[in-house]
Design an enzyme around this catalytic site. Sequence first.
Site, mmCIF file in Angstrom:
data_model
loop_
_atom_site.group_PDB
_atom_site.id
_atom_site.type_symbol
_atom_site.label_atom_id
_atom_site.label_comp_id
_atom_site.label_asym_id
_atom_site.label_seq_id
_atom_site.Cartn_x
_atom_site.Cartn_y
_atom_site.Cartn_z
ATOM 1 N N CYS A 125 40.473 26.585 35.778
ATOM 2 C CA CYS A 125 40.640 27.948 36.295
ATOM 3 C C CYS A 125 39.869 28.911 35.417
ATOM 4 O O CYS A 125 39.928 28.812 34.180
ATOM 5 C CB CYS A 125 42.130 28.309 36.316
ATOM 6 N N HIS A 138 44.334 26.610 45.558
ATOM 7 C CA HIS A 138 44.226 27.218 44.231
ATOM 8 C C HIS A 138 44.066 28.731 44.334
ATOM 9 O O HIS A 138 44.767 29.486 43.645
ATOM 10 C CB HIS A 138 43.031 26.595 43.495
ATOM 11 N N GLU A 139 43.150 29.183 45.187
ATOM 12 C CA GLU A 139 42.878 30.624 45.270
ATOM 13 C C GLU A 139 44.024 31.369 45.955
ATOM 14 O O GLU A 139 44.375 32.481 45.539
ATOM 15 C CB GLU A 139 41.561 30.872 46.003
ATOM 16 N N HIS A 190 46.806 32.037 43.580
ATOM 17 C CA HIS A 190 46.569 33.207 42.727
ATOM 18 C C HIS A 190 47.158 34.474 43.359
ATOM 19 O O HIS A 190 47.670 35.352 42.654
ATOM 20 C CB HIS A 190 45.072 33.423 42.508
#
Length: 214
Positions: A126, A168-169, A172
Amino acid sequence: MALPREHAPLAERVEELLAAGGPLPIVAAGQPVLRRGAEPYDGQLGPALLARFVEALRVTMRAAPGVGLAAPQVGVPLRIAVVEDPAPVPEEVAVARARVPQPFRVLVNPVYEPAGAARAAFFEGCLSVPGWQAVVARHTEVRLRGQDEHGRALNEVVAGWPARIVQHETDHLDGTLYLDRAELRSLSANEAVAALWSQPTPRAAAAALGFDLP
């Protein structure tokens, strides 16, 4: 690191970020903006400012370099992310990880849900946790919903490595870092990953470091 003023209107804060030009500063783990759910995008920036912000995210992602970047990673708590993956990896790695090139795209207000029960585990890193990687088990297919930067609806199934990037994004934007989902016994410095765990899959790392794979 100079960040936009926390209580300024979002458009004003984004203008402050863009004023410096070039890649934006990436927020590192420990900053509260990475641990709060981002605000749904509902025109806060306006079309012209949104286009400039998206371009700045693209420049920043490529300069890092990375395959995705979420707005909170540059201190902006909006549900916007960009992804792009040229997939410059050997064929055996690409096959094992189902990693295929992904063109640049913008995700606005994305959400995902599993599309099937299958999971796969691989090392992940990351930009907000520089210098480290860890193995994360993720859904191999997800249904992605949201919009693009022009307000067009997204509703599609994404598989393989592209599905990992989407998860993953989008995480966030919910205040979740990949380490929250990682097998912490796998946590390795980038140098160790390059020297020891560059195999297409993390099986050798699991055996040596003592963690399970799905």
